[in-house]
Enzyme design. Structure first.
Site, PDB file in Angstrom:
ATOM      1  N   CYS A 112       0.812  -1.226   0.000  1.00 46.38           N
ATOM      2  CA  CYS A 112       0.000   0.000   0.000  1.00 46.38           C
ATOM      3  C   CYS A 112       0.843   1.272   0.000  1.00 46.38           C
ATOM      4  O   CYS A 112       0.326   2.351  -0.275  1.00 46.38           O
ATOM      5  CB  CYS A 112      -0.949  -0.004   1.194  1.00 46.38           C
ATOM      6  SG  CYS A 112      -2.042  -1.429   1.151  1.00 46.38           S
ATOM      7  N   HIS A 114      -3.911   6.904   2.625  1.00 45.27           N
ATOM      8  CA  HIS A 114      -4.204   5.574   2.069  1.00 45.27           C
ATOM      9  C   HIS A 114      -5.593   5.151   2.555  1.00 45.27           C
ATOM     10  O   HIS A 114      -5.946   5.371   3.720  1.00 45.27           O
ATOM     11  CB  HIS A 114      -3.131   4.586   2.557  1.00 45.27           C
ATOM     12  CG  HIS A 114      -3.439   3.167   2.182  1.00 45.27           C
ATOM     13  ND1 HIS A 114      -3.772   2.802   0.897  1.00 45.27           N
ATOM     14  CD2 HIS A 114      -3.488   2.029   2.925  1.00 45.27           C
ATOM     15  CE1 HIS A 114      -4.000   1.499   0.870  1.00 45.27           C
ATOM     16  NE2 HIS A 114      -3.836   1.011   2.082  1.00 45.27           N
ATOM     17  N   ASN A 142     -10.183  -0.621  -0.637  1.00 48.49           N
ATOM     18  CA  ASN A 142      -8.730  -0.475  -0.588  1.00 48.49           C
ATOM     19  C   ASN A 142      -8.136  -1.036  -1.877  1.00 48.49           C
ATOM     20  O   ASN A 142      -8.122  -2.247  -2.072  1.00 48.49           O
ATOM     21  CB  ASN A 142      -8.211  -1.231   0.648  1.00 48.49           C
ATOM     22  CG  ASN A 142      -6.701  -1.130   0.818  1.00 48.49           C
ATOM     23  OD1 ASN A 142      -5.995  -0.670  -0.082  1.00 48.49           O
ATOM     24  ND2 ASN A 142      -6.213  -1.575   1.961  1.00 48.49           N
TER      25      ASN A 142
HETATM   26  O1  UT7 Z   1      -3.952  -1.601   3.385  1.00 45.66           O
HETATM   27  C1  UT7 Z   1      -3.063  -2.476   4.038  1.00 45.66           C
HETATM   28  C2  UT7 Z   1      -3.068  -2.265   5.472  1.00 45.66           C
HETATM   29  N1  UT7 Z   1      -4.242  -2.855   6.025  1.00 45.66           N
HETATM   30  C3  UT7 Z   1      -4.950  -2.214   6.964  1.00 45.66           C
HETATM   31  O2  UT7 Z   1      -4.638  -1.108   7.276  1.00 45.66           O
HETATM   32  C4  UT7 Z   1      -6.078  -2.965   7.595  1.00 45.66           C
HETATM   33  C5  UT7 Z   1      -6.044  -2.789   9.076  1.00 45.66           C
HETATM   34  N2  UT7 Z   1      -7.044  -3.556   9.766  1.00 45.66           N
HETATM   35  C6  UT7 Z   1      -8.386  -3.258   9.723  1.00 45.66           C
HETATM   36  O3  UT7 Z   1      -8.779  -2.353   8.996  1.00 45.66           O
HETATM   37  C7  UT7 Z   1      -9.312  -4.003  10.612  1.00 45.66           C
HETATM   38  O4  UT7 Z   1      -8.562  -4.755  11.534  1.00 45.66           O
HETATM   39  C8  UT7 Z   1     -10.312  -4.947   9.876  1.00 45.66           C
HETATM   40  C9  UT7 Z   1     -11.288  -4.094   9.072  1.00 45.66           C
HETATM   41  C10 UT7 Z   1      -9.549  -5.888   8.946  1.00 45.66           C
HETATM   42  C11 UT7 Z   1     -11.103  -5.750  10.896  1.00 45.66           C
HETATM   43  O5  UT7 Z   1     -11.767  -4.876  11.791  1.00 45.66           O
HETATM   44  P1  UT7 Z   1     -11.612  -5.078  13.374  1.00 45.66           P
HETATM   45  O6  UT7 Z   1     -12.434  -4.015  13.987  1.00 45.66           O
HETATM   46  O7  UT7 Z   1     -10.149  -5.104  13.690  1.00 45.66           O
HETATM   47  O8  UT7 Z   1     -12.304  -6.494  13.588  1.00 45.66           O
HETATM   48  P2  UT7 Z   1     -11.701  -7.770  14.316  1.00 45.66           P
HETATM   49  O9  UT7 Z   1     -10.745  -8.464  13.425  1.00 45.66           O
HETATM   50  O10 UT7 Z   1     -11.261  -7.376  15.691  1.00 45.66           O
HETATM   51  O11 UT7 Z   1     -13.003  -8.645  14.466  1.00 45.66           O
HETATM   52  C12 UT7 Z   1     -14.081  -8.264  15.329  1.00 45.66           C
HETATM   53  C13 UT7 Z   1     -15.208  -9.275  15.179  1.00 45.66           C
HETATM   54  C14 UT7 Z   1     -14.733 -10.730  15.256  1.00 45.66           C
HETATM   55  O12 UT7 Z   1     -15.757 -11.466  15.868  1.00 45.66           O
HETATM   56  P3  UT7 Z   1     -15.663 -11.865  17.417  1.00 45.66           P
HETATM   57  O13 UT7 Z   1     -14.403 -12.693  17.544  1.00 45.66           O
HETATM   58  O14 UT7 Z   1     -15.574 -10.561  18.163  1.00 45.66           O
HETATM   59  O15 UT7 Z   1     -16.918 -12.623  17.654  1.00 45.66           O
HETATM   60  C15 UT7 Z   1     -14.637 -11.149  13.817  1.00 45.66           C
HETATM   61  O16 UT7 Z   1     -14.782 -12.532  13.632  1.00 45.66           O
HETATM   62  O17 UT7 Z   1     -15.797  -9.141  13.881  1.00 45.66           O
HETATM   63  C16 UT7 Z   1     -15.784 -10.400  13.209  1.00 45.66           C
HETATM   64  N3  UT7 Z   1     -15.634 -10.153  11.790  1.00 45.66           N
HETATM   65  C17 UT7 Z   1     -16.663  -9.883  10.971  1.00 45.66           C
HETATM   66  N4  UT7 Z   1     -17.987  -9.794  11.198  1.00 45.66           N
HETATM   67  C18 UT7 Z   1     -18.782  -9.486  10.152  1.00 45.66           C
HETATM   68  C19 UT7 Z   1     -14.480 -10.115  11.057  1.00 45.66           C
HETATM   69  N5  UT7 Z   1     -14.769  -9.822   9.782  1.00 45.66           N
HETATM   70  C20 UT7 Z   1     -16.118  -9.687   9.701  1.00 45.66           C
HETATM   71  C21 UT7 Z   1     -16.979  -9.382   8.649  1.00 45.66           C
HETATM   72  N6  UT7 Z   1     -18.307  -9.290   8.914  1.00 45.66           N
HETATM   73  N7  UT7 Z   1     -16.543  -9.154   7.386  1.00 45.66           N
END
Ligand code: UT7
Length: 333
Positions: A117, A257, A287
């Site tokens: 990125c 970004h 993204n």
């Molecule tokens: O461009 C390259 C660099 N990349 C980035 O900058 C990405 C950085 N990371 C992020 O933007 C975020 O971490 C994500 C958008 C990828 C994920 O968001 P988050 O708020 O960190 O979610 P999480 O991984 O902590 O997951 C929270 C909950 C989990 O469920 P439990 O364990 O709390 O029951 C996940 O299983 O959300 C669940 N979950 C989803 N639920 C519905 C994960 N993905 C999804 C989904 N839909 N698509």
């Protein structure tokens, strides 16, 4: 005494495929929902390049053609083309070479930059150095990714984030001090574990097993990437302002970004910038990896004025991150 040469952006081009993949489409494919995606990322839809034989270079070509049309030049006048991408048409030759051939950019040499990125920022700094050296007069810098080629559409943690697109800038020498002013670029390979593709490189070449194990798709451990991204992007952006004796008030636009709206907000807050000064198009493209920064400039070009101070900031796989300070070189046409 001859004046210092800076690298000014003199034209912008962009391309996004017509096909949209909305949050509602994704609801039918994986266990997710529009509300979760919008509130956690800010994304509503992304573009997908469909069609047999379509690759990243097929997005680079229309973006560069647009830029040439706007500047009134022929592709044969391009001297060098740098393409930032992690989804090259092939491992080799470089997508830049393939795109130059398709464009008829017969007099250009070119190469790809792999910095995820942050690839566009790395490439912009390289392109600017070629102009500043005095040896080159027309350098094209492109950020382009066909992320749909490396996404597992059964993995809800990654398939909701990424989309396809390409943006391109033309760099030319300037003696008024406009263009690229300063850059801070960083990388830290220890971040590899959190964001990578497991197979397909020399470490783990493609085999039936790697394909069966889905190792040719993006792997991301979202939370640590999120934490590093918030800190990384905000830190370098603040450092860039400080070392150029600028504050948020001096900045016309932040071009962040487009990975996550929450990361964008954190960076803007740290720089003391209100939302109106921040380019945000994540809701419509998701993204696009190396494509995000030039696609923002493409979308906002008509609002940019000569002399505007603009900060571009990125964070991505590697880890790689950085920020660049620009002085915009032309008024809206
Ligand atoms: O461009 C390259 C660099 N990349 C980035 O900058 C990405 C950085 N990371 C992020 O933007 C975020 O971490 C994500 C958008 C990828 C994920 O968001 P988050 O708020 O960190 O979610 P999480 O991984 O902590 O997951 C929270 C909950 C989990 O469920 P439990 O364990 O709390 O029951 C996940 O299983 O959300 C669940 N979950 C989803 N639920 C519905 C994960 N993905 C999804 C989904 N839909 N698509």
């Amino acid at each position: 005494m001859s004046k210092k040469i800076t690298a000014a952006i003199t034209a912008v081009g962009g391309y996004v495929p017509e096909d949209k993949l909305t949050n509602f489409d994704l609801e039918k494919m994986v266990d997710t929902n529009d509300e979760w995606i919008r509130t956690r990322t800010g994304i509503e839809e992304r573009r997908i390049l469909r069609g047999e034989g379509k690759a990243t270079s097929d997005m680079v070509v229309p973006a560069v053609k647009e830029l040439c049309r706007k500047r009134g030049i022929d592709p044969s006048e391009i001297e060098c083309m740098i393409v930032a991408t992690v989804t090259p048409d092939m491992v080799f030759p470089a997508t830049a070479n393939i795109a130059c051939d398709k464009l008829g950019a017969k007099n250009a040499w070119g190469f790809d930059v792999s910095a995820a990125c942050s690839g566009f920022l790395y490439s912009l700094t390289l392109g600017a150095s070629l102009i500043e050296s005095g040896r080159y007069k027309k350098v094209v810098v492109v950020g382009a990714d066909k992320m749909s080629a490396i996404i597992d559409y059964s993995d809800r943690t990654t398939c909701i984030i990424f989309g396809d697109g390409a943006g391109a800038l033309l760099l030319e020498p300037n003696e008024e001090g406009l263009g690229v002013q300063d850059s801070i670029l960083r990388s830290d390979g220890s971040g590899c574990q959190y964001l990578h593709m497991k197979a397909g490189g020399s470490l783990r070449p493609a085999t039936v097993e790697t394909v069966m194990a889905k190792q040719h798709y993006i792997y991301q451990d979202g939370q640590p990437v999120f934490k590093f991204a918030v800190k990384g992007m905000a830190d370098v952006s603040a450092e860039l302002l400080e070392r150029n004796q600028l504050t948020g008030d001096d900045i016309a636009w932040l071009v962040p970004h487009q990975a996550n709206l929450r990361i964008i907000d954190a960076t803007a807050n740290r720089m003391g910038l209100s939302r109106e000064k921040v380019m945000i198009n994540i809701q419509k493209y998701g993204n696009t990896t190396a494509g995000t920064l030039p696609l923002c400039l493409w979308d906002w070009e008509k609002q940019l004025k000569k002399g505007d101070n603009i900060v571009l900031a990125a964070f991505g796989g590697g880890f790689t991150w950085g920020a660049t300070l620009l002085k915009w070189a032309y008024d809206p046409i």
